[in-house]
Design an enzyme around this catalytic site. Structure first.
Site, PDB file in Angstrom:
ATOM      1  N   ASP A  13       0.811  -1.228   0.000  1.00 47.70           N
ATOM      2  CA  ASP A  13       0.000   0.000   0.000  1.00 47.70           C
ATOM      3  C   ASP A  13       0.838   1.270   0.000  1.00 47.70           C
ATOM      4  O   ASP A  13       0.444   2.293   0.555  1.00 47.70           O
ATOM      5  CB  ASP A  13      -0.965   0.010   1.210  1.00 47.70           C
ATOM      6  CG  ASP A  13      -1.875  -1.205   1.208  1.00 47.70           C
ATOM      7  OD1 ASP A  13      -2.236  -1.642   0.106  1.00 47.70           O
ATOM      8  OD2 ASP A  13      -2.201  -1.711   2.298  1.00 47.70           O
ATOM      9  N   LYS A  16       1.852   2.104  -5.108  1.00 50.97           N
ATOM     10  CA  LYS A  16       2.401   1.540  -6.354  1.00 50.97           C
ATOM     11  C   LYS A  16       1.475   1.822  -7.537  1.00 50.97           C
ATOM     12  O   LYS A  16       1.923   2.175  -8.628  1.00 50.97           O
ATOM     13  CB  LYS A  16       2.599   0.015  -6.200  1.00 50.97           C
ATOM     14  CG  LYS A  16       3.549  -0.370  -5.068  1.00 50.97           C
ATOM     15  CD  LYS A  16       3.632  -1.880  -4.890  1.00 50.97           C
ATOM     16  CE  LYS A  16       2.365  -2.508  -4.357  1.00 50.97           C
ATOM     17  NZ  LYS A  16       2.027  -2.145  -2.959  1.00 50.97           N
ATOM     18  N   GLY A  40      -4.684  -4.325  -3.742  1.00 51.07           N
ATOM     19  CA  GLY A  40      -5.644  -3.278  -4.104  1.00 51.07           C
ATOM     20  C   GLY A  40      -4.831  -2.066  -4.482  1.00 51.07           C
ATOM     21  O   GLY A  40      -4.193  -1.453  -3.632  1.00 51.07           O
ATOM     22  N   HIS A  41      -4.773  -1.749  -5.763  1.00 53.42           N
ATOM     23  CA  HIS A  41      -3.963  -0.623  -6.248  1.00 53.42           C
ATOM     24  C   HIS A  41      -4.902   0.486  -6.699  1.00 53.42           C
ATOM     25  O   HIS A  41      -5.673   0.319  -7.635  1.00 53.42           O
ATOM     26  CB  HIS A  41      -3.053  -1.077  -7.400  1.00 53.42           C
ATOM     27  CG  HIS A  41      -2.055  -2.117  -6.969  1.00 53.42           C
ATOM     28  ND1 HIS A  41      -1.144  -2.698  -7.812  1.00 53.42           N
ATOM     29  CD2 HIS A  41      -1.814  -2.677  -5.753  1.00 53.42           C
ATOM     30  CE1 HIS A  41      -0.391  -3.559  -7.139  1.00 53.42           C
ATOM     31  NE2 HIS A  41      -0.783  -3.566  -5.885  1.00 53.42           N
ATOM     32  N   THR A 129      -5.957 -11.729   3.747  1.00 56.92           N
ATOM     33  CA  THR A 129      -7.095 -11.070   3.102  1.00 56.92           C
ATOM     34  C   THR A 129      -8.240 -12.066   2.867  1.00 56.92           C
ATOM     35  O   THR A 129      -9.306 -11.661   2.419  1.00 56.92           O
ATOM     36  CB  THR A 129      -6.675 -10.465   1.745  1.00 56.92           C
ATOM     37  OG1 THR A 129      -6.152 -11.525   0.934  1.00 56.92           O
ATOM     38  CG2 THR A 129      -5.618  -9.390   1.926  1.00 56.92           C
ATOM     39  N   ARG A 143       2.957 -28.942  -6.781  1.00 58.56           N
ATOM     40  CA  ARG A 143       2.770 -29.473  -8.138  1.00 58.56           C
ATOM     41  C   ARG A 143       1.405 -30.099  -8.371  1.00 58.56           C
ATOM     42  O   ARG A 143       1.262 -31.035  -9.138  1.00 58.56           O
ATOM     43  CB  ARG A 143       3.903 -30.469  -8.475  1.00 58.56           C
ATOM     44  CG  ARG A 143       5.272 -29.796  -8.487  1.00 58.56           C
ATOM     45  CD  ARG A 143       6.395 -30.767  -8.420  1.00 58.56           C
ATOM     46  NE  ARG A 143       6.394 -31.473  -7.153  1.00 58.56           N
ATOM     47  CZ  ARG A 143       7.294 -32.371  -6.791  1.00 58.56           C
ATOM     48  NH1 ARG A 143       8.260 -32.691  -7.636  1.00 58.56           N
ATOM     49  NH2 ARG A 143       7.239 -32.962  -5.630  1.00 58.56           N
ATOM     50  N   GLN A 224       1.893  -6.091  -3.126  1.00 59.36           N
ATOM     51  CA  GLN A 224       2.389  -6.179  -1.743  1.00 59.36           C
ATOM     52  C   GLN A 224       3.707  -5.409  -1.611  1.00 59.36           C
ATOM     53  O   GLN A 224       3.872  -4.425  -2.280  1.00 59.36           O
ATOM     54  CB  GLN A 224       2.541  -7.663  -1.318  1.00 59.36           C
ATOM     55  CG  GLN A 224       1.208  -8.378  -1.144  1.00 59.36           C
ATOM     56  CD  GLN A 224       0.603  -8.906  -2.418  1.00 59.36           C
ATOM     57  OE1 GLN A 224       1.261  -9.563  -3.181  1.00 59.36           O
ATOM     58  NE2 GLN A 224      -0.669  -8.634  -2.650  1.00 59.36           N
ATOM     59  N   THR A 300      -8.657  -3.487  -0.431  1.00 60.62           N
ATOM     60  CA  THR A 300      -9.273  -4.774  -0.766  1.00 60.62           C
ATOM     61  C   THR A 300     -10.249  -5.212   0.313  1.00 60.62           C
ATOM     62  O   THR A 300     -11.330  -5.693   0.024  1.00 60.62           O
ATOM     63  CB  THR A 300      -8.166  -5.843  -0.967  1.00 60.62           C
ATOM     64  OG1 THR A 300      -7.379  -5.431  -2.066  1.00 60.62           O
ATOM     65  CG2 THR A 300      -8.727  -7.220  -1.239  1.00 60.62           C
ATOM     66  N   GLY A 302     -10.928  -3.252   3.322  1.00 58.04           N
ATOM     67  CA  GLY A 302     -11.486  -2.151   4.112  1.00 58.04           C
ATOM     68  C   GLY A 302     -10.974  -2.113   5.547  1.00 58.04           C
ATOM     69  O   GLY A 302     -11.380  -1.257   6.338  1.00 58.04           O
TER      70      GLY A 302
HETATM   71  P1  GDP Z   1      -0.778   0.286  -3.561  1.00 59.66           P
HETATM   72  O1  GDP Z   1      -1.401  -0.981  -3.086  1.00 59.66           O
HETATM   73  O2  GDP Z   1       0.689   0.336  -3.297  1.00 59.66           O
HETATM   74  O3  GDP Z   1      -1.115   0.634  -4.983  1.00 59.66           O
HETATM   75  O4  GDP Z   1      -1.405   1.461  -2.649  1.00 59.66           O
HETATM   76  P2  GDP Z   1      -2.968   1.629  -2.262  1.00 59.66           P
HETATM   77  O5  GDP Z   1      -3.698   2.081  -3.463  1.00 59.66           O
HETATM   78  O6  GDP Z   1      -3.458   0.435  -1.560  1.00 59.66           O
HETATM   79  O7  GDP Z   1      -2.853   2.763  -1.153  1.00 59.66           O
HETATM   80  C1  GDP Z   1      -2.278   3.999  -1.440  1.00 59.66           C
HETATM   81  C2  GDP Z   1      -3.342   5.089  -1.237  1.00 59.66           C
HETATM   82  O8  GDP Z   1      -2.721   6.334  -1.173  1.00 59.66           O
HETATM   83  C3  GDP Z   1      -4.350   5.193  -2.372  1.00 59.66           C
HETATM   84  O9  GDP Z   1      -5.585   5.600  -1.870  1.00 59.66           O
HETATM   85  C4  GDP Z   1      -3.748   6.273  -3.267  1.00 59.66           C
HETATM   86  O10 GDP Z   1      -4.732   6.965  -4.027  1.00 59.66           O
HETATM   87  C5  GDP Z   1      -3.166   7.179  -2.225  1.00 59.66           C
HETATM   88  N1  GDP Z   1      -1.989   7.943  -2.659  1.00 59.66           N
HETATM   89  C6  GDP Z   1      -0.951   7.578  -3.448  1.00 59.66           C
HETATM   90  N2  GDP Z   1      -0.011   8.552  -3.507  1.00 59.66           N
HETATM   91  C7  GDP Z   1      -0.477   9.555  -2.726  1.00 59.66           C
HETATM   92  C8  GDP Z   1       0.057  10.821  -2.337  1.00 59.66           C
HETATM   93  O11 GDP Z   1       1.149  11.212  -2.701  1.00 59.66           O
HETATM   94  N3  GDP Z   1      -0.700  11.569  -1.482  1.00 59.66           N
HETATM   95  C9  GDP Z   1      -1.914  11.173  -1.027  1.00 59.66           C
HETATM   96  N4  GDP Z   1      -2.581  11.967  -0.205  1.00 59.66           N
HETATM   97  N5  GDP Z   1      -2.433   9.980  -1.373  1.00 59.66           N
HETATM   98  C10 GDP Z   1      -1.724   9.186  -2.191  1.00 59.66           C
HETATM   99  P1  IMO Z   2      -0.993  -4.221  -2.204  1.00 51.51           P
HETATM  100  O1  IMO Z   2      -0.528  -4.796  -3.511  1.00 51.51           O
HETATM  101  C1  IMO Z   2      -0.965  -4.628   2.130  1.00 51.51           C
HETATM  102  C2  IMO Z   2      -1.167  -8.702   3.735  1.00 51.51           C
HETATM  103  C3  IMO Z   2      -2.402  -9.175   4.459  1.00 51.51           C
HETATM  104  C4  IMO Z   2      -1.765 -10.117   5.465  1.00 51.51           C
HETATM  105  C5  IMO Z   2      -0.660 -10.773   4.663  1.00 51.51           C
HETATM  106  C6  IMO Z   2      -1.031 -12.128   4.088  1.00 51.51           C
HETATM  107  O2  IMO Z   2      -2.264  -3.484  -2.278  1.00 51.51           O
HETATM  108  O3  IMO Z   2       0.110  -3.448  -1.566  1.00 51.51           O
HETATM  109  P2  IMO Z   2      -2.572 -12.834   2.054  1.00 51.51           P
HETATM  110  O4  IMO Z   2      -4.045 -12.666   1.814  1.00 51.51           O
HETATM  111  O5  IMO Z   2      -1.720 -12.201   1.002  1.00 51.51           O
HETATM  112  O6  IMO Z   2      -2.188 -14.256   2.294  1.00 51.51           O
HETATM  113  O7  IMO Z   2      -2.284 -12.064   3.425  1.00 51.51           O
HETATM  114  O8  IMO Z   2      -0.364  -9.873   3.594  1.00 51.51           O
HETATM  115  N1  IMO Z   2      -1.399  -8.184   2.365  1.00 51.51           N
HETATM  116  C7  IMO Z   2      -1.292  -6.888   2.028  1.00 51.51           C
HETATM  117  N2  IMO Z   2      -1.047  -5.803   2.791  1.00 51.51           N
HETATM  118  N3  IMO Z   2      -1.112  -4.507   0.800  1.00 51.51           N
HETATM  119  C8  IMO Z   2      -1.322  -5.584   0.018  1.00 51.51           C
HETATM  120  O9  IMO Z   2      -1.312  -5.519  -1.318  1.00 51.51           O
HETATM  121  C9  IMO Z   2      -1.471  -6.839   0.632  1.00 51.51           C
HETATM  122  N4  IMO Z   2      -1.712  -8.101   0.181  1.00 51.51           N
HETATM  123  C10 IMO Z   2      -1.656  -8.894   1.247  1.00 51.51           C
HETATM  124  O10 IMO Z   2      -3.063  -8.102   5.094  1.00 51.51           O
HETATM  125  O11 IMO Z   2      -1.159  -9.391   6.494  1.00 51.51           O
HETATM  126 MG    MG Z   3      -2.922  -1.590  -1.813  1.00 53.86          MG
END
Ligand code: GDP
Ligand code: IMO
Ligand code: MG
Length: 428
Positions: A13, A16, A40-41, A129, A143, A224, A300, A302
């Site tokens: 999070d 990315k 969740g991106h 998750t 396998r 991740q 993803t 909440g």
């Molecule tokens: P990811 O999983 O690495 O793609 O990150 P997530 O989307 O799960 O969480 C990042 C959150 O921060 C999202 O709601 C983005 O819209 C937000 N975000 C990303 N860059 C910035 C930033 O520079 N400033 C702010 N305020 N929000 C950002």
């Molecule tokens: P993005 O790509 C943050 C965490 C879960 C849990 C651990 C194992 O959005 O950054 P899993 O369901 O993968 O077996 O859970 O990994 N986790 C994440 N935490 N961002 C994610 O993805 C994650 N995907 C899994 O919360 O701690």
């Molecule tokens: Mg994320």
């Protein structure tokens, strides 16, 4: 020509999705290399929010091919829903999406097994998750996995499923006292998915390597983060895939010598969702303030994300494992208005100081952070587009991180939207 891997440097999070979306403008193709719909991106375009789970974040740019690589585990229903959801919002998804034949399928029994395992672990649960990611990778390594390519051959698919269900049902019914699965039901369900997905299934390694030969610009998107990597993360509180840079090669079928840059995405503070050690976690009201201001709730599931200070010990580990050629700092704006900002530069445990990230979980769990304090800034940095326009304290925060990690910070993100960004270097 460049082949760039985007890697989360912390516990996921980091933002990315936003960075991949921005960089896609100059890329010819975007490919996801591991994880599944646990990711969740989030991408925000003109106040419209998109959350991508397994489709690469490049899909929002028209005409850029997107690839779901062999290293990804695919829940077919979730993928179909994601495709349909995007199409409904006017995003083109058709011959611009390719799904590797060798990507493993998440089967209904994977989430059922995961649920039972988490229940049995009680207070030692991972806090997954719940998407069946771990058990799907277990089957891959054992396998006995089913792959998307199997969907194209109904008889082969059914035979593999029959063999798997024999043992899966035994485990579910006898060990966990849970419900089993009916062969014909699952078979029919997945053949329905086969009809919807077959147009996307392809030899993605061939497509990608052809583009590399043609000197195209490629972007590889990790899910991740390094500290959730199955080998290099805070095991067992990790996900079940190789989230770090090495995973891009195995997860796409691309040689390491073809990668030209590895970019680490670093949030200006730290968050973690799920269980596991987190030395710089802020447990008081400041942690809550960061969560609210930063919208730190899982994209993803909440779930509220745990928030803490930037951790240089953990980040130096990420720099080492990934060999970052450059860094991106995101969410700098969330730190606006905080008087004193801390950075963890070492850990302390049993009177001993640690500069390197401990491998032993029992040790890491007891580590206390050693902080250096920096002056914060009052000004609003949202949407700043030039480094020179940042308050001097924010500039110095960035410069300090750069110095402590020994890697150049090439992009700073100052908001959710595409244009809220400071590009000090063009990556393509
Ligand atoms: P990811 O999983 O690495 O793609 O990150 P997530 O989307 O799960 O969480 C990042 C959150 O921060 C999202 O709601 C983005 O819209 C937000 N975000 C990303 N860059 C910035 C930033 O520079 N400033 C702010 N305020 N929000 C950002
Ligand atoms: P993005 O790509 C943050 C965490 C879960 C849990 C651990 C194992 O959005 O950054 P899993 O369901 O993968 O077996 O859970 O990994 N986790 C994440 N935490 N961002 C994610 O993805 C994650 N995907 C899994 O919360 O701690
Ligand atoms: Mg994320």
């Amino acid at each position: 020509m460049a082949v760039i891997v985007i890697v989360g440097a912390q516990w996921g999070d980091e933002g990315k999705g936003k960075i991949v979306d921005v960089l896609t403008e100059k890329a010819d193709c975007v490919a996801r290399y591991q994880g599944g719909h646990n990711a969740g991106h989030t991408v925000v375009i003109n106040n419209e929010k998109f959350i991508l789970h397994i489709i690469p974040s490049g899909i929002l740019h028209k005409g850029k091919p997107c690839i779901i690589g062999n290293g990804v585990v695919v829940d077919p229903l979730s993928l179909i829903e994601e495709i349909e959801g995007l199409k409904k919002r006017g995003i083109e998804v058709g011959n611009n999406l390719f799904l590797s034949k060798n990507a493993h399928l998440i089967m209904p029994y994977h989430s059922a097994i995961e649920r039972e395992q988490e229940k049995l672990k009680g207070s030692k649960k991972i806090g997954t998750t719940g998407k069946g990611i771990g058990p799907a990778y277990v089957d891959k390594i054992a396998r006995i996995g089913m792959r998307t390519g199997d969907l194209l051959y109904p008889e082969i698919f059914k035979e593999k499923l029959r063999t798997n269900l024999t043992h899966v049902n035994l485990i579910l019914k006898s060990l966990y006292k849970a419900e089993g699965f009916d062969l014909d039901d699952v078979y029919r369900e997945y053949m329905g998915y086969a009809e919807r997905l077959s147009e996307y299934i392809a030899d993605t390694d061939v497509i990608l390597n052809k583009m590399i030969d043609e000197k195209k610009n490629l972007l590889f998107e990790g899910a991740q983060g390094t500290l959730l990597d199955v080998d290099h993360g805070t095991y067992p509180y990790v996900t079940s895939s190789s989230a770090s840079a090495g995973g891009a090669c195995t997860g796409l079928g691309v040689s390491p010598i073809k990668i030209t840059k590895v970019i680490g995405i670093v949030k200006a503070y730290t968050t973690r969702v799920g269980e596991g050690p987190f030395p710089t976690e802020i447990k008081d009201s400041l942690g809550e303030k960061l969560r609210e201001k930063g919208g730190e709730y899982g994209a993803t599931t909440g779930r509220p994300r745990r928030c803490g200070w930037l951790d240089i010990v953990a980040l130096r580990h990420a720099v080492r494992i990934n060999g970052f050629s450059g860094l991106v700092i995101t969410k700098l704006d969330i730190l606006d208005g905080i008087k004193k900002i801390k950075i963890c530069t070492a850990y302390k445990c049993d009177g001993k100081k640690y500069k390197e990230f401990p491998k032993e979980l029992h040790l890491l769990e007891r580590c206390e952070p050693v902080y250096e304090e920096f002056s914060g800034w009052e000004e609003n940095t949202s949407g700043v587009k030039k480094f020179g326009n940042l308050p001097k304290e924010a500039q110095s925060y960035i410069k300090n991180i750069e110095k402590m990690l020994g890697v150049e910070i090439q992009i700073i993100s100052s908001g959710q939207k595409r244009d809220e960004i400071i590009m000090t270097k063009e990556l393509f």
